[in-house]
Design an enzyme around this catalytic site. Structure first.
Site, PDB file in Angstrom:
ATOM      1  N   GLU A  72       6.590  22.301   6.067  1.00 53.37           N
ATOM      2  CA  GLU A  72       5.585  21.581   5.299  1.00 53.37           C
ATOM      3  C   GLU A  72       5.109  20.326   6.035  1.00 53.37           C
ATOM      4  O   GLU A  72       3.929  19.970   5.962  1.00 53.37           O
ATOM      5  CB  GLU A  72       6.144  21.205   3.924  1.00 53.37           C
ATOM      6  CG  GLU A  72       6.376  22.386   2.993  1.00 53.37           C
ATOM      7  CD  GLU A  72       7.616  23.201   3.346  1.00 53.37           C
ATOM      8  OE1 GLU A  72       7.712  24.339   2.863  1.00 53.37           O
ATOM      9  OE2 GLU A  72       8.479  22.694   4.098  1.00 53.37           O
ATOM     10  N   MET A 323      14.527  20.403  18.868  1.00 57.75           N
ATOM     11  CA  MET A 323      13.514  20.185  17.845  1.00 57.75           C
ATOM     12  C   MET A 323      12.198  19.778  18.503  1.00 57.75           C
ATOM     13  O   MET A 323      12.178  19.067  19.500  1.00 57.75           O
ATOM     14  CB  MET A 323      13.971  19.094  16.873  1.00 57.75           C
ATOM     15  CG  MET A 323      15.231  19.443  16.101  1.00 57.75           C
ATOM     16  SD  MET A 323      15.040  20.884  15.029  1.00 57.75           S
ATOM     17  CE  MET A 323      13.824  20.243  13.862  1.00 57.75           C
ATOM     18  N   GLY A 324      11.095  20.248  17.932  1.00 53.83           N
ATOM     19  CA  GLY A 324       9.777  19.817  18.381  1.00 53.83           C
ATOM     20  C   GLY A 324       9.230  20.545  19.589  1.00 53.83           C
ATOM     21  O   GLY A 324       8.204  20.118  20.135  1.00 53.83           O
ATOM     22  N   ASN A 349       5.690  30.234   9.209  1.00 52.19           N
ATOM     23  CA  ASN A 349       4.302  30.002   9.618  1.00 52.19           C
ATOM     24  C   ASN A 349       3.828  30.962  10.706  1.00 52.19           C
ATOM     25  O   ASN A 349       4.170  30.802  11.877  1.00 52.19           O
ATOM     26  CB  ASN A 349       4.148  28.553  10.087  1.00 52.19           C
ATOM     27  CG  ASN A 349       2.698  28.146  10.227  1.00 52.19           C
ATOM     28  OD1 ASN A 349       1.791  28.968  10.148  1.00 52.19           O
ATOM     29  ND2 ASN A 349       2.475  26.866  10.429  1.00 52.19           N
ATOM     30  N   LEU A 351       0.733  31.160  11.529  1.00 52.02           N
ATOM     31  CA  LEU A 351      -0.513  30.638  12.068  1.00 52.02           C
ATOM     32  C   LEU A 351      -0.333  29.864  13.370  1.00 52.02           C
ATOM     33  O   LEU A 351      -1.290  29.730  14.137  1.00 52.02           O
ATOM     34  CB  LEU A 351      -1.192  29.742  11.021  1.00 52.02           C
ATOM     35  CG  LEU A 351      -1.558  30.461   9.720  1.00 52.02           C
ATOM     36  CD1 LEU A 351      -2.145  29.485   8.718  1.00 52.02           C
ATOM     37  CD2 LEU A 351      -2.525  31.607   9.986  1.00 52.02           C
TER      38      LEU A 351
END
Length: 437
Positions: A72, A323-324, A349, A351
Site C-alpha cells: 500500500e 528491501m527496496g 502487485n 502492475l
C-alpha cells in the site's frame, strides 16, 4: 421504541461489543507481536505507538494518510509525493501497520513526511493518536475499515476519504453480518473513491451514501518508475555478478512459502531446456528470506543471497533478501511471476512488472488485483497459471518465441499507461473538501 432510537441503540451496543472483544484480544495481539519479534526485532520496537503514544509533532497535520504495509505504501507513493507541500509547509503524516511498511516510508520520503504506526482500533488509543496529531484531512488507502477510528474522526470533524478503496466479495459478506454497524460506519466517510465499479456498488449496498461513492480508478497504475532505475539495475547486476549477455531468467516476486516449491519445480523443468537459465526468488516477508534460501539449497541448487556481498559468482538462484530493490530485480529477468496468488492470499502487485514491460504470470487467487489481471490477460500481457506444469509451459512459450515475449511486454505496459490518472482524481476530491466541515 421508535425505529431511529432502536437503530442508535443497536449500533451503540454493536460497537461496544466490538470494542470489548478488541480489548480482550489485546494480550493476544501483544503475544503475536512478541512472536513476530522473535524473527524480526522491529516488531518489538515502538510498541507505544500501537496504543496512540506517537511523537508530538507540534503543528496540526494538514493531511494524514494511512497505508497498512509495503504494498500500500508503494501504491500510494505517487499520491504522497503530490501531498508533500500541497497544503502548506507542514509535512503530511503517513501511518502504517508493519515494520516493513515503516522502513519503506523512511526510504522513500525520509524527513519529508511525519511518520508513526496507526494505533489499534481502541477508543483510548485512537483518541490519543488524533489529539497528538490533529489531522485536518484523513486519507485511508484501500480496505481499512475501523469503527472506532471512523467514529473518532467523525466526532472531531475530521473529513475522511477512502482512496483506492476495495470491497471484495468476502469482505462484503463479512460486513453484511452487521449491516447497521457497517451503515453507520460508512455513513461517517466523506467520500469513497473505489478502484472499480463493482467495489463502489458493494460499498453502496453496505450503506455508504451513493452520492459520496464513485469509481476513480486504481492509483497503482500511476506508479512512477525511478529515473535512475537503469543505473540501479546495472549496479545490482554488477554486485551479484549477473552474466552478460543476460541469461533467460524468471523472477518470483512477493512469493509465499506455499509458492516457492512450485517455482523450484518449474525451474528444474526449465533448466532441462535452458541450461543457463536463472531464477530470482523474492519472498514477501523478511522473516521468510532464510527459509526460501534453505528450500532452494535443499532442492540441490547453487544459491546466492543478494545481501551476501562476498557471495559466489556462479549460482543458479538469487534470493532477493533486501528491501527496496524489487524494481531493479525485475530488470534482471524477462518474465515475472507475482505471488500471493497460488495460495489463498489474494495476490500482490502485478502492475510493477507490467509497467517495466514484462509479461506477468499469476495464480488464480488474485482478488486484490482481479481487474488488473483480467486486463493483462485480455491484452495478452499476462497469463494465469495453476501449478508447476502450467507455469513451466507459460515461461517456455515466451522464452521459445522472442517476438511473443517482446509483444507481451509491450501489451503489459500499454495496460498500465491506458489506466493512469487515478491520483489526479483523488487530489481533486481532497482539494474539494472543506476542512472541519
Amino acid at each position: 421504541m421508535s425505529r431511529p432510537c432502536a437503530e442508535v441503540l443497536y449500533t451503540t451496543l454493536a460497537r461496544w461489543t466490538y470494542t470489548a472483544l478488541f480489548y480482550v484480544a489485546v494480550p493476544l495481539i501483544l503475544l503475536n507481536l512478541l512472536r513476530r519479534g522473535w524473527r524480526q526485532r522491529a516488531y518489538l520496537q515502538r510498541i507505544g505507538e500501537r496504543f496512540g503514544w506517537c511523537p508530538r509533532f507540534g503543528a496540526a497535520t494538514p493531511v494524514w494518510l494511512h497505508a497498512v504495509s509495503v504494498g500500500e505504501v508503494e501504491a500510494a507513493a505517487p499520491l504522497i509525493r503530490q501531498l508533500i507541500g500541497r497544503y502548506g509547509d507542514t509535512p503530511p503524516l503517513i501511518t502504517c501497520g508493519t515494520p516493513t511498511g515503516s522502513e519503506r516510508i523512511r526510504q522513500l520520503f525520509g524527513d519529508q513526511v511525519r511518520h508513526c504506526y496507526l494505533p489499534l482500533d481502541l477508543p483510548t488509543s485512537v483518541d490519543r493518536f488524533l489529539a497528538r496529531n490533529r489531522p485536518e484531512r484523513a486519507v485511508i488507502v484501500e480496505a481499512e475499515l475501523w469503527p472506532n477510528l471512523y467514529a473518532a474522526c467523525h466526532r472531531r470533524g475530521v473529513p475522511l476519504v477512502l482512496v483506492n478503496a476495495r470491497m471484495s466479495p468476502g469482505s462484503f459478506r463479512n460486513w453484511s453480518r452487521v449491516p447497521r454497524l457497517a451503515r453507520v460506519m460508512l455513513g461517517r466517510i466523506t467520500a469513497v473513491l473505489a478502484q472499480h465499479g463493482d467495489d463502489a456498488q458493494r460499498f453502496v449496498a453496505l450503506g455508504a451514501p451513493k452520492a459520496r461513492v464513485r469509481a476513480s480508478g486504481n492509483i497503482k497504475f500511476d506508479k512512477e518508475l525511478p529515473a535512475d532505475l537503469p543505473q540501479r539495475a546495472l549496479a545490482l547486476s554488477t554486485a551479484v555478478h549477473w552474466p552478460a549477455p543476460a541469461p533467460p531468467a524468471l523472477i518470483g516476486a512477493s512469493v509465499h512459502p506455499g509458492e516457492w516449491p512450485v517455482l523450484l519445480e518449474a525451474f528444474g523443468s526449465l533448466r532441462e531446456r535452458w541450461p543457463d537459465a536463472r531464477l530470482i526468488l523474492v519472498p514477501r516477508h523478511p522473516e521468510r528470506f532464510r527459509a526460501a534460501h534453505e528450500a532452494a539449497e535443499a532442492a540441490g541448487w547453487q544459491v546466492r543471497a543478494r545481501s551476501d556481498t562476498a557471495g559466489q559468482e556462479r549460482y543458479d538462484i538469487l534470493i532477493g533478501d533486501t528491501m527496496g530493490e524489487l524494481l531493479a530485480m525485475f530488470s534482471l529477468a524477462s518474465v515475472a511471476f507475482v505471488g500471493g496468488s497460488l495460495v489463498p492470499v489474494g495476490g500482490h502487485n502485478v502492475l510493477e512488472p507490467a509497467a517495466l514491460g514484462m509479461p506477468v504470470l499469476f495464480g488464480p487467487h488474485r482478488d486484490s488485483f482481479r481487474a488488473a489481471g483480467d486486463a493483462l490477460m485480455t491484452q495478452q500481457g499476462g497469463w494465469e497459471v495453476y501449478d508447476a506444469t502450467s507455469l513451466t509451459q507459460a515461461v517456455s512459450r515466451l522464452w521459445t518465441d522472442p517476438a511473443q515475449l517482446d509483444a507481451a511486454g509491450v501489451a503489459a505496459r500499454s495496460v498500465v499507461t491506458r489506466n493512469q490518472g487515478a491520483v489526479h482524481r483523488v487530489l481533486e476530491a481532497l482539494d474539494a473538501i472543506a476542512v472541519n466541515a
